[in-house]
Design an enzyme around this catalytic site. Sequence first.
Site, PDB file in Angstrom:
ATOM      1  N   ASN A   1       0.803  -1.230   0.000  1.00 37.73           N
ATOM      2  CA  ASN A   1       0.000   0.000   0.000  1.00 37.73           C
ATOM      3  C   ASN A   1       0.830   1.271   0.000  1.00 37.73           C
ATOM      4  OD1 ASN A   1      -2.195  -1.604  -0.130  1.00 37.73           O
ATOM      5  ND2 ASN A   1      -2.855  -1.300   1.987  1.00 37.73           N
TER       6      ASN A   1
ATOM      7  N   CYS B   1     -16.122  -3.802  -3.491  1.00 37.72           N
ATOM      8  CA  CYS B   1     -15.428  -5.082  -3.323  1.00 37.72           C
ATOM      9  C   CYS B   1     -16.067  -5.771  -2.123  1.00 37.72           C
ATOM     10  CB  CYS B   1     -13.932  -4.857  -3.116  1.00 37.72           C
ATOM     11  SG  CYS B   1     -13.554  -4.122  -1.542  1.00 37.72           S
TER      12      CYS B   1
ATOM     13  N   ASP C   1      -7.046  -3.156   8.674  1.00 30.35           N
ATOM     14  CA  ASP C   1      -6.414  -4.253   7.915  1.00 30.35           C
ATOM     15  C   ASP C   1      -5.863  -5.340   8.824  1.00 30.35           C
ATOM     16  OD1 ASP C   1      -4.986  -2.264   5.186  1.00 30.35           O
ATOM     17  OD2 ASP C   1      -7.025  -2.870   5.684  1.00 30.35           O
TER      18      ASP C   1
ATOM     19  N   ARG D   1      -2.528 -11.401  -3.703  1.00 30.21           N
ATOM     20  CA  ARG D   1      -2.550  -9.983  -4.081  1.00 30.21           C
ATOM     21  C   ARG D   1      -1.638  -9.166  -3.179  1.00 30.21           C
ATOM     22  NH1 ARG D   1      -8.270  -7.333  -5.076  1.00 30.21           N
ATOM     23  NH2 ARG D   1      -6.756  -5.639  -5.273  1.00 30.21           N
TER      24      ARG D   1
HETATM   25  C1  EPZ Z   1      -6.698   2.020   1.827  1.00 29.80           C
HETATM   26  O1  EPZ Z   1      -7.899   1.849   1.095  1.00 29.80           O
HETATM   27  C2  EPZ Z   1      -5.986   0.680   1.777  1.00 29.80           C
HETATM   28  N1  EPZ Z   1      -5.684   0.331   0.388  1.00 29.80           N
HETATM   29  C3  EPZ Z   1      -6.872  -0.397   2.410  1.00 29.80           C
HETATM   30  O2  EPZ Z   1      -6.121  -1.600   2.432  1.00 29.80           O
HETATM   31  C4  EPZ Z   1      -7.176   0.003   3.845  1.00 29.80           C
HETATM   32  O3  EPZ Z   1      -8.063  -0.942   4.407  1.00 29.80           O
HETATM   33  C5  EPZ Z   1      -7.834   1.399   3.868  1.00 29.80           C
HETATM   34  O4  EPZ Z   1      -6.981   2.354   3.191  1.00 29.80           O
HETATM   35  C6  EPZ Z   1      -8.065   1.899   5.283  1.00 29.80           C
HETATM   36  O5  EPZ Z   1      -6.870   1.937   5.971  1.00 29.80           O
HETATM   37  C7  EPZ Z   1      -4.633   0.928  -0.212  1.00 29.80           C
HETATM   38  O6  EPZ Z   1      -3.946   1.746   0.362  1.00 29.80           O
HETATM   39  C8  EPZ Z   1      -4.369   0.521  -1.634  1.00 29.80           C
HETATM   40  P1  EPZ Z   1     -10.105   4.758   2.536  1.00 29.80           P
HETATM   41  P2  EPZ Z   1      -8.779   3.142   0.696  1.00 29.80           P
HETATM   42  O7  EPZ Z   1     -10.312   5.662   1.371  1.00 29.80           O
HETATM   43  O8  EPZ Z   1      -7.927   4.319   0.531  1.00 29.80           O
HETATM   44  C9  EPZ Z   1     -14.734   5.777   2.707  1.00 29.80           C
HETATM   45  C10 EPZ Z   1      -5.726  -3.884   2.130  1.00 29.80           C
HETATM   46  O9  EPZ Z   1      -6.212  -4.836   2.735  1.00 29.80           O
HETATM   47  N2  EPZ Z   1     -14.480   6.594   1.512  1.00 29.80           N
HETATM   48  O10 EPZ Z   1      -9.177   5.188   3.614  1.00 29.80           O
HETATM   49  O11 EPZ Z   1      -9.666   2.727  -0.426  1.00 29.80           O
HETATM   50  C11 EPZ Z   1     -14.510   4.286   2.459  1.00 29.80           C
HETATM   51  O12 EPZ Z   1     -15.682   3.684   1.914  1.00 29.80           O
HETATM   52  C12 EPZ Z   1      -6.617  -2.733   1.692  1.00 29.80           C
HETATM   53  O13 EPZ Z   1      -4.506  -3.745   1.866  1.00 29.80           O
HETATM   54  C13 EPZ Z   1     -15.513   7.351   0.991  1.00 29.80           C
HETATM   55  O14 EPZ Z   1     -16.630   7.337   1.504  1.00 29.80           O
HETATM   56  O15 EPZ Z   1      -9.652   3.340   1.998  1.00 29.80           O
HETATM   57  C14 EPZ Z   1     -14.195   3.770   3.838  1.00 29.80           C
HETATM   58  O16 EPZ Z   1     -15.397   3.554   4.547  1.00 29.80           O
HETATM   59  C15 EPZ Z   1      -8.080  -3.037   1.939  1.00 29.80           C
HETATM   60  N3  EPZ Z   1     -15.293   8.110  -0.122  1.00 29.80           N
HETATM   61  C16 EPZ Z   1     -13.429   4.923   4.482  1.00 29.80           C
HETATM   62  O17 EPZ Z   1     -13.753   6.086   3.703  1.00 29.80           O
HETATM   63  C17 EPZ Z   1     -14.052   8.171  -0.725  1.00 29.80           C
HETATM   64  O18 EPZ Z   1     -13.887   8.895  -1.734  1.00 29.80           O
HETATM   65  C18 EPZ Z   1     -11.910   4.752   4.469  1.00 29.80           C
HETATM   66  O19 EPZ Z   1     -11.547   4.393   3.144  1.00 29.80           O
HETATM   67  C19 EPZ Z   1     -13.005   7.388  -0.183  1.00 29.80           C
HETATM   68  C20 EPZ Z   1     -13.239   6.619   0.945  1.00 29.80           C
END
Ligand code: EPZ
Length: 426
Positions: free
Chosen positions: A23, A120, A308, A400
């Site tokens: 990440n 997902c 995570d 992955r």
């Molecule tokens: C990152 O995902 C990580 N992936 C995830 O890791 C990790 O679980 C997550 O951050 C939280 O720490 C990568 O870095 C590639 P978020 P991300 O945007 O950025 C909501 C793994 O297992 N949200 O911080 O997609 C969202 O739905 C993966 O390695 C919105 O509503 O997560 C969630 O409820 C899984 N609108 C919350 O915010 C947006 O535009 C946090 O999501 C963006 C997010």
Amino acid sequence: MDKFVVRGGNPLLGTIKVSGAKNSALPCMAAAILTEDEVILENIPQVNDIETERKLLTSMGAEVELGYGRAQHRTHIKCAILSDPVAKYEIVKTMRASSLVLGPLIARTGIARVAMPGGCAIGGRPIDLHINGLEAMGATITQDHGYLEARADRLKGAHIVFDKITVTGTEDLLMAATLAEGESVFENCAREPEVTDLAALLIAMGAKIEGAGTGTIRIQGVSKLHGARHRINPDRIEAGTFLIAGAITGGDLNVDCCEPKHLGALITKLEQCGVKIDVGIDHVRVRSGGELKAADITTEEYPGFPTDMQAQYMALATQAEGTSTVIENIFENRFMHVQELIRMGANITISGRTATVRGKTPLQSAAVMCSDLRASASLVLAALVADGETILDRVYHLDRGYEHFEEKLRGVGAQIRRMGDVFGRK
Ligand code: EPZ
């Protein structure tokens, strides 16, 4: 479709090495779009998401070399010409983090066409905060047949307060702001180490960034960025997964090549469970401290307990004496591992975003199904202490984000092997 066969009962003993953080590597690879010079990234993990990112960048016209020889785990990326600034659905649907190219593409080329990432297993995963931020910076973004079409002559710096803390949202806009005209101030930013790692690369490329790793990041836009060489952080979630592997098997495991200061919340929780932890400069030793004790967790943004690590912790909680409450605050559907753990004998009930784990329950081997990256890791941890041989299906989820997972675990005494699909293919 590969499976794992895991025979439980062996305590893990010895030293296990942590790879680079997936990440961190994903946004850092996307950052190469911001310059026509070569960007060299070291300590890249050999996992499928990195290969997907390579395909994505190559499809847009980038030259990407990816090598994993002994001395390597390195990628050279050169985006001199981006002949086709499109992130195609065929690639995006396999990896949501493809949306990380949106900001860099608009900043570099003024145009981007990125397939909307679907949800997902763990949640809807919208990217509205990415889109709102880029529009605040002057981009025009429309939706067209499942794609986001984004255009901007030159992005302008903006003052943005994120409605919610978003890791890739912070990273996407941070990259976009480095080439915007004027100053950007972003508040309510993600403070994850992966954001700080990306900022370190961007600064090495000539970006002017202050405050990465805090809630407020200030960026002075520049007209151009140059190439750089950067070493990716160790993967804190892989390290945490191994710490729990050592704890759940009652072993004595040295988790090496990690960054202990990124593991604070997990280490504190493991000590509450009665696990013995010794912290070194770049390694953490975990040993059994006798019977595991129940302890509650609530997942929070960094530096809180990481979402995570929630599934992996839940496997541990099934072996702890007492009742553990697990509250999942970040994603709306991140309990896919629960039903599978129950099928192995765990006593878990769910109410909304709260799972209640009653332990200690002996786990039995079973045929189980992996559903997402971290749920899969949770099932492997459970299988390491289950009675008999557990068969885990759909381990492509693990591939992955965990490099050579079964080899690393076998190296410290786990009885785990990969089984080809039913036709015996490897
Ligand atoms: C990152 O995902 C990580 N992936 C995830 O890791 C990790 O679980 C997550 O951050 C939280 O720490 C990568 O870095 C590639 P978020 P991300 O945007 O950025 C909501 C793994 O297992 N949200 O911080 O997609 C969202 O739905 C993966 O390695 C919105 O509503 O997560 C969630 O409820 C899984 N609108 C919350 O915010 C947006 O535009 C946090 O999501 C963006 C997010």
